[in-house]
Design an enzyme around this catalytic site. Structure first.
Site, mmCIF file in Angstrom:
data_model
loop_
_atom_site.group_PDB
_atom_site.id
_atom_site.type_symbol
_atom_site.label_atom_id
_atom_site.label_comp_id
_atom_site.label_asym_id
_atom_site.label_seq_id
_atom_site.Cartn_x
_atom_site.Cartn_y
_atom_site.Cartn_z
ATOM 1 N N GLU A 125 0.796 -1.232 0.000
ATOM 2 C CA GLU A 125 0.000 0.000 0.000
ATOM 3 C C GLU A 125 0.828 1.280 0.000
ATOM 4 O O GLU A 125 0.451 2.265 -0.624
ATOM 5 C CB GLU A 125 -0.925 0.058 1.227
ATOM 6 C CG GLU A 125 -2.084 -0.882 1.179
ATOM 7 C CD GLU A 125 -1.951 -1.914 2.261
ATOM 8 O OE1 GLU A 125 -2.955 -2.228 2.887
ATOM 9 O OE2 GLU A 125 -0.841 -2.401 2.476
ATOM 10 N N ASP A 127 -2.082 -5.002 3.525
ATOM 11 C CA ASP A 127 -2.260 -5.325 4.946
ATOM 12 C C ASP A 127 -3.158 -6.539 5.130
ATOM 13 O O ASP A 127 -3.995 -6.862 4.280
ATOM 14 C CB ASP A 127 -2.848 -4.127 5.693
ATOM 15 C CG ASP A 127 -1.829 -3.005 5.862
ATOM 16 O OD1 ASP A 127 -0.633 -3.283 5.704
ATOM 17 O OD2 ASP A 127 -2.248 -1.863 6.143
ATOM 18 N N ASP A 165 -5.693 -7.135 7.071
ATOM 19 C CA ASP A 165 -7.072 -6.998 7.522
ATOM 20 C C ASP A 165 -8.011 -6.986 6.313
ATOM 21 O O ASP A 165 -7.595 -7.156 5.176
ATOM 22 C CB ASP A 165 -7.241 -5.746 8.391
ATOM 23 C CG ASP A 165 -6.796 -4.480 7.658
ATOM 24 O OD1 ASP A 165 -6.555 -4.534 6.438
ATOM 25 O OD2 ASP A 165 -6.685 -3.429 8.321
ATOM 26 N N GLU A 225 -9.679 -4.571 4.925
ATOM 27 C CA GLU A 225 -9.436 -3.479 3.982
ATOM 28 C C GLU A 225 -8.258 -3.803 3.077
ATOM 29 O O GLU A 225 -8.284 -3.538 1.875
ATOM 30 C CB GLU A 225 -9.186 -2.178 4.748
ATOM 31 C CG GLU A 225 -9.237 -0.945 3.875
ATOM 32 C CD GLU A 225 -9.300 0.332 4.690
ATOM 33 O OE1 GLU A 225 -9.351 1.405 4.065
ATOM 34 O OE2 GLU A 225 -9.307 0.262 5.923
ATOM 35 N N TYR A 243 1.801 -5.221 13.235
ATOM 36 C CA TYR A 243 0.645 -4.539 12.633
ATOM 37 C C TYR A 243 -0.213 -3.865 13.690
ATOM 38 O O TYR A 243 -0.496 -4.445 14.747
ATOM 39 C CB TYR A 243 -0.184 -5.548 11.835
ATOM 40 C CG TYR A 243 -1.209 -4.904 10.953
ATOM 41 C CD1 TYR A 243 -0.850 -3.905 10.048
ATOM 42 C CD2 TYR A 243 -2.548 -5.287 11.016
ATOM 43 C CE1 TYR A 243 -1.791 -3.311 9.236
ATOM 44 C CE2 TYR A 243 -3.497 -4.709 10.195
ATOM 45 C CZ TYR A 243 -3.111 -3.716 9.312
ATOM 46 O OH TYR A 243 -4.046 -3.130 8.502
ATOM 47 N N ARG A 256 -3.383 -2.494 13.532
ATOM 48 C CA ARG A 256 -4.845 -2.595 13.589
ATOM 49 C C ARG A 256 -5.210 -4.021 13.985
ATOM 50 O O ARG A 256 -5.249 -4.922 13.162
ATOM 51 C CB ARG A 256 -5.471 -2.207 12.247
ATOM 52 C CG ARG A 256 -5.510 -0.703 12.030
ATOM 53 C CD ARG A 256 -6.379 -0.312 10.858
ATOM 54 N NE ARG A 256 -5.698 -0.506 9.588
ATOM 55 C CZ ARG A 256 -4.919 0.393 9.004
ATOM 56 N NH1 ARG A 256 -4.697 1.556 9.606
ATOM 57 N NH2 ARG A 256 -4.359 0.152 7.831
ATOM 58 N N HIS A 287 -3.700 -11.398 14.108
ATOM 59 C CA HIS A 287 -3.589 -12.551 14.996
ATOM 60 C C HIS A 287 -2.620 -12.314 16.146
ATOM 61 O O HIS A 287 -2.287 -13.235 16.865
ATOM 62 C CB HIS A 287 -3.149 -13.765 14.187
ATOM 63 C CG HIS A 287 -4.043 -14.041 13.019
ATOM 64 N ND1 HIS A 287 -5.350 -14.423 13.170
ATOM 65 C CD2 HIS A 287 -3.825 -13.967 11.682
ATOM 66 C CE1 HIS A 287 -5.905 -14.593 11.984
ATOM 67 N NE2 HIS A 287 -5.002 -14.311 11.066
#
Length: 854
Positions: free
Chosen positions: A9, A83, A85, A87, A289, A291, A334
Site C-alpha cells: 500500500e 495489509d 485486515d 481493507e 501490525y 490494527r 492474529h
C-alpha cells in the site's frame, strides 16, 4: 531484471520490504486504495442489481494505476502484499480487477511484522485471496454509502444543507449527546466527608502522621457538626488491625483501542495522531501490525521477551503469560501490537515515534512480568464517646515491584487516591489525636468523553472495529459537520465549608475550588444535538447501539462465509429506505426551537432555534405577533451558551449588540454580529472577531489591534495588470484577492512570505481554470452548467444539481451545450419543487403553542 512484482500500500512499506527480497522481486506501492465507489452526483451502487458497486479509479490515481500496469507488463508474476485486515484484502482484490489478474489464483502474502524472517517466510507460503474478507469489506462500504447518501440528503432538506450522516458516526455522536444531557440533568448535591489526623511512632520510634476517615457521609453541615460535637473530649483507640497480602497483575499487550486510549492519557495524542505514528513505526519495521483486537503474542515473541527479561531484570521478574482475547470476533490480526525486536528498547526516527515506541515496548515487557506484591493494612479506630461510630485508616506497602518496575497503566479517573504507608499499629493502642475535619464535598456528574474514553465505549458496545475507531472520531469532529468539538473549559469558582475540631474547639471556615474545568473533552454542538435527536426520532433502529453492534457481527459472519453479503444488505436497506421516504413526506424542519418566555420590552415571544444557516439564534417575535412587513429581531447566542441551556435572562443579554466602543482616528468603532459571526466595524472596514473572543468583552484597545492587523493584511502585496493584489484569511484558509477574483493559497506556499511572482502565477492559473469552468452561464439567473471533477453539472446559486443520465450514461459536454435555459430550469424545478414560484411573505415562529422552556 526482476521476474516478479510485489505490490504493497505505501511507499515507506515498499522501501522497507525491498531490502529483504532478492533481485527476483520489484516492489511497488499502490498508495492505498486505487478504486472506490463513484462519488459526486451518483449513488455508486446499483440497488436493483444485487447492490452491485460501481467502482471507479479517481483521477488522482490515474498515474499510479498506469505505473502499476506498466510494471506488471514487464514481469512474469504479480504478488500482492497489502495489509492483513479486510481493507487490505479488498485493496488486493481491486488490484486484481484493475490489473487483469484472476483473484482465485493471484498470489497473496500476509505478515504482521515487517522483518526479514517474516517477509521471507510469507514469500515461501503465499495463499489465495480470501473473497469472504473482500465481501465483508465490500458490504461495509456499500452499506455505509447507502446510509450516508440517504441520511445526508434527508438532513439537507430537513435541517440544513451541507450536513452529512453515517451509520457508525451518527451513533458515536449520540453517545456524546447523551453524555452531555446526563451532565445537564445531574443534580449536584453537597455532602460532608470527615477525616482525622493522628500521630503514632514509626518503626524507628519517630512520631509520624497518618490519616483516617469516617465511612459515613453527612448530608449537611448540621449532621457533620453534630458528629464533631460528640467527638469533643474523645479518646481514640486501635480497635482492629487487618493485614492482607494483595497482588496486582499487569495489563495485556496493546490492541488498537487500548493503544489509542493509553497514548491519549500518557502522551496526549489524539486517536488519529496515534494511528498515524503507529503506521509509520509499522512500515519501518519497528512494531507489528497496528490494527488488531487480539492480545495474543506469538511463541517466538514470548521466548524473545523471556530472554530479554532475564538479561535486564533477572528470573524473579519473568512470568510468561498467554492472554486470551475477550472479543470473540477478533479478526483484524492474529497478534497484539508489540516491538518486532524486543531487545531494542528504543525505536522510531522522530520524537513522536520514539515516545509511542517506548510506550509499546514497556507495555509489552510488563505484560510478561511477575505480579506486583503488596501488603494492604486496614485499621479500625474506636471513638470513646461514640460506640457505634468508627474511623478507618488504610495503607499499602509495596513488597515486590514486579511489572511496576517497568510500567503503570493509566485510567480515565484522575481522582484516584494513592494510599500511603501506615506506621506499625497494634490493637488497644491509644492514639495521639491532632484534629478532626469535616469538609464539604459535592457529587459529580459523569465525565465528558475524551477521544480515548469514547473509543473505549465504542469497543464495549461492539460498535466498529480497530480500523474504524480513528476515522469515526475524526469524522464527527470535522468542521463542515460541526457535530462535536474538542473543548477546554476553565471551570467556575465554588465555595465550600470546612469544620475543624482541634483542642476540643470547633472552628468554621470556608475554602474555594475550581469546578468544571476540563481539557480536551468532546462536547456536542447545538447542531450535533439537533441532528442526533432528529435521527433518533425517525430512525430508532439505526441509532440503537445494540442494532449497530449486530450489524458489525453480521460483517464478521460474512467474513467467515456464513452469510451472503448482498442479502444482508437487502434485509437492512429495504425497510431503511421506506423510513427515509416516510420521513421526507411527514417530518417537519428540525430547528431545536425552544420558547423561553416573553420579552419584557415588547411583550412578544422570545425563543431560541437553529437558523437556516446553521447558527443558533435568539428570536423576538413570531409570525402571528408581527405586522405584515415586519421581521423578527435576531441575535446570535453568546459563546458558552447552548439552545438547551440558555435562560431567558441570558437570551435577552444577546441583544446588547451593536455596541459602540469609542473612536479611533476620529472614526467610530463598534462591535456587531452578522451572517458570518461577530465583527468590529470601523468606517468601511469590517473585521471578523476570532472565535475564541466574546464580542461583549472586546475593548476599544483590542478592537484597534484587530483593525490595524486587518489594514496591514489588506495592503497590496503586489500588482497584476496595474490592479492591486491583497492577502486575506477567510473561513476556508488564506487567499489572494485581485479585482473580483479570490484565489486560495495552497499549503505548499508559505502564506506569510508569498512573493508577487508566486501570487501572479496563482492568479493566472485561477483565470485559466475559470475560463474552462462554464459550459453555459446565465449570471442574471444565477444558473450555470459547469465542468466538474466527475463531469458536467448544474449550479443554481451555490447548490450543485445532478444532470440526468441519457441511455444510462452521463451527459457529455456536447449534449449539455444544447440545453436551453428553460430546459435547465425544468431540471432544477424537478430537484427543488417550487423554487421558481412567486415568493410569498415568510413567517417564522413557534409551531406549537404547547412548547415550553426546558
Amino acid at each position: 531484471m526482476a521476474k516478479k512484482l510485489l505490490i504493497v500500500e505505501s511507499p515507506a512499506k515498499a522501501k522497507t520490504i525491498e531490502k529483504y527480497l532478492g533481485s527476483d522481486f520489484a516492489v511497488k506501492s499502490s498508495y492505498g486504495h486505487i478504486r472506490d465507489l463513484e462519488k459526486g452526483n451518483d449513488l455508486g451502487v446499483d440497488v436493483e442489481n444485487d447492490y452491485k458497486p460501481n467502482y471507479v479509479i479517481p483521477p488522482d490515481k490515474f498515474k499510479t494505476v498506469k505505473e502499476l500496469k506498466d510494471a506488471a507488463s514487464r514481469v512474469e508474476e504479480v504478488w500482492l502484499a497489502t495489509d492483513e485486515d479486510r481493507e487490505g484484502e479488498a485493496i488486493s482484490w481491486h488490484l486484481c480487477e484493475v490489473l487483469g489478474l484472476d483473484p482465485r489464483n493471484a498470489k497473496r502474502i500476509v505478515f504482521h511484522e515487517i522483518t526479514k524472517p517474516a517477509i521471507q517466510n510469507a514469500v515461501k507460503n503465499p495463499r489465495n485471496l480470501d473473497l469472504n474478507l473482500v465481501n465483508a469489506q465490500q458490504a461495509r462500504r456499500v452499506l455505509d454509502r447507502l446510509v450516508g447518501w440517504e441520511l445526508s440528503g434527508l438532513l439537507w432538506k430537513k435541517v440544513k444543507s451541507q450536513l452529512s450522516a453515517g451509520r457508525v458516526q451518527s451513533v458515536a455522536v449520540k453517545l456524546v449527546v447523551e453524555r452531555e444531557r446526563d451532565i445537564q440533568r445531574f443534580d449536584i448535591t453537597p455532602y460532608f466527608r470527615v477525616t482525622a489526623d493522628f500521630l503514632a511512632p514509626n518503626a524507628q520510634g519517630k512520631l509520624v502522621g497518618f490519616r483516617a476517615e469516617s465511612p459515613e457521609r453527612y448530608d449537611n453541615a448540621t449532621g457533620a457538626e453534630a458528629f464533631l460535637q460528640k467527638c469533643i473530649n474523645a479518646a481514640y483507640t486501635v480497635q482492629q488491625v487487618d493485614v492482607r497480602p494483595t497482588r496486582r497483575r499487569p495489563a495485556p499487550p496493546f490492541t488498537t483501542s487500548t493503544l489509542q486510549q493509553e497514548a491519549s492519557r500518557k502522551l496526549g495524542y489524539s486517536v488519529n495522531r496515534t494511528m498515524s505514528i503507529a503506521q509509520g513505526l509499522y512500515e519501518q519495521g519497528f512494531i507489528t501490525y497496528m490494527r488488531t483486537d487480539s492480545t495474543n503474542l506469538s511463541e517466538m515473541a514470548l521466548q524473545a521477551i523471556s530472554d530479554e527479561m532475564g538479561k535486564q531484570y533477572g528470573a524473579r521478574y519473568q512470568q510468561t503469560r498467554r492472554y486470551k482475547t475477550k472479543n470473540e470476533s477478533a479478526q483484524e490480526a492474529h497478534e497484539a501490537i508489540r516491538p518486532t525486536y524486543i531487545e531494542n528498547p528504543t525505536g522510531g526516527t522522530n520524537r513522536d515515534e520514539q515516545r509511542l515506541y517506548e510506550l509499546i515496548w514497556k507495555r509489552t515487557m510488563a505484560s510478561q512480568m511477575s505480579d506486583a506484591e503488596l501488603e494492604k493494612t486496614t485499621v479500625d479506630i474506636a471513638i470513646s464517646t461514640q460506640s457505634a461510630a468508627k474511623l478507618v485508616a488504610e495503607g499499602e506497602v509495596l513488597k515486590f515491584d514486579g511489572f511496576l518496575k517497568v510500567y503503570i497503566e493509566s485510567t480515565d479517573d484522575d481522582d484516584e487516591e494513592t494510599q500511603g504507608i501506615l506506621p506499625p499499629l497494634r490493637v488497644g493502642q491509644k492514639l495521639d489525636f491532632d484534629n478532626l475535619t469535616a469538609t464539604e464535598r459535592f457529587t459529580r456528574p459523569p465525565a465528558r468523553f475524551t477521544e480515548a474514553s469514547l473509543v473505549k465505549k465504542l469497543e464495549e458496545l461492539g460498535i466498529g472495529r480497530p480500523s474504524t475507531y480513528a476515522p469515526t472520531i475524526t469524522k464527527i469532529m470535522e468542521t463542515n459537520r460541526g457535530y462535536v468539538v474538542k473543548d477546554n473549559r476553565p471551570g467556575e469558582k465554588r465555595m465550600f465549608q470546612i469544620l475543624v475540631l482541634k483542642n476540643n474547639t470547633i472552628s468554621k471556615t470556608t475554602g474555594s475550588e475550581v469546578t468544571g474545568a476540563t481539557k480536551n473533552v468532546l462536547c456536542p454542538t447545538d447542531m450535533g444535538m439537533i441532528v442526533s435527536d432528529f435521527l433518533d426520532a425517525y430512525f430508532k433502529k439505526i441509532m440503537d447501539y445494540g442494532f449497530t453492534a449486530k450489524i458489525e457481527q453480521q460483517f464478521d459472519d460474512i467474513a467467515e462465509g456464513k452469510m451472503d453479503w448482498a442479502k444482508t444488505i437487502d434485509a437492512f436497506y429495504r425497510p431503511f429506505h421506506q423510513d427515509v421516504e416516510k420521513t421526507l413526506s411527514e417530518a417537519g424542519r428540525a430547528s431545536g426551537e425552544r420558547i423561553l418566555g416573553i420579552d419584557p420590552e415588547t411583550g412578544r415571544t422570545i425563543l431560541v432555534r437553529m437558523s437556516s444557516l446553521g447558527k443558533p439564534v435568539v428570536q423576538i417575535g413570531t409570525g402571528e405577533e408581527l405586522d405584515k412587513k415586519e421581521k423578527p429581531r435576531y441575535a446570535n447566542l453568546k459563546p458558552g451558551t447552548t439552545l438547551e441551556t440558555v435562560t431567558l435572562e441570558e437570551a435577552l443579554g444577546c441583544f446588547g449588540l451593536p455596541r459602540t466602543l469609542g473612536e479611533y482616528a476620529e472614526q467610530e468603532v463598534s462591535v456587531n454580529t452578522g451572517r458570518y459571526g461577530p465583527y468590529v466595524k470601523f468606517a468601511d472596514l469590517f473585521v471578523s472577531i476570532p472565535k475564541s473572543e466574546d464580542p461583549f468583552d472586546i475593548t476599544l484597545e483590542r478592537a484597534v489591534e484587530l483593525i490595524k492587523s486587518k489594514q496591514d493584511a489588506d495592503r497590496p502585496m503586489g500588482h497584476y495588470h496595474d490592479q492591486p493584489i491583497s492577502k486575506g484569511k477567510g473561513r476556508f484558509g488564506p487567499f489572494l484577492k485581485w479585482t473580483d477574483l479570490y484565489v486560495n493559497v495552497p499549503t505548499r506556499i508559505n502564506f506569510d512570505t508569498i512573493t508577487e511572482k508566486q501570487a501572479i502565477e496563482l492568479i493566472e492559473a485561477k483565470i485559466e481554470k475559470e475560463s474552462n469552468r462554464y459550459i453555459q452561464h446565465w449570471p442574471e439567473e444565477k444558473i450555470s452548467i459547469e465542468n466538474g471533477r466527475w463531469g458536467p453539472f448544474i449550479r443554481f446559486g451555490k447548490k450543485p444539481i445532478n444532470l440526468p443520465k441519457v441511455d444510462g450514461a452521463r451527459m457529455t459536454t456536447d449534449q449539455v451545450r444544447t440545453l436551453s435555459l428553460e430546459d435547465v430550469k425544468a431540471l432544477i424545478e424537478k430537484e427543488m419543487p417550487g423554487v421558481f414560484a412567486p415568493k410569498k411573505g415568510k413567517t417564522q415562529g413557534a409551531k406549537s403553542k404547547g412548547q415550553k422552556a426546558k
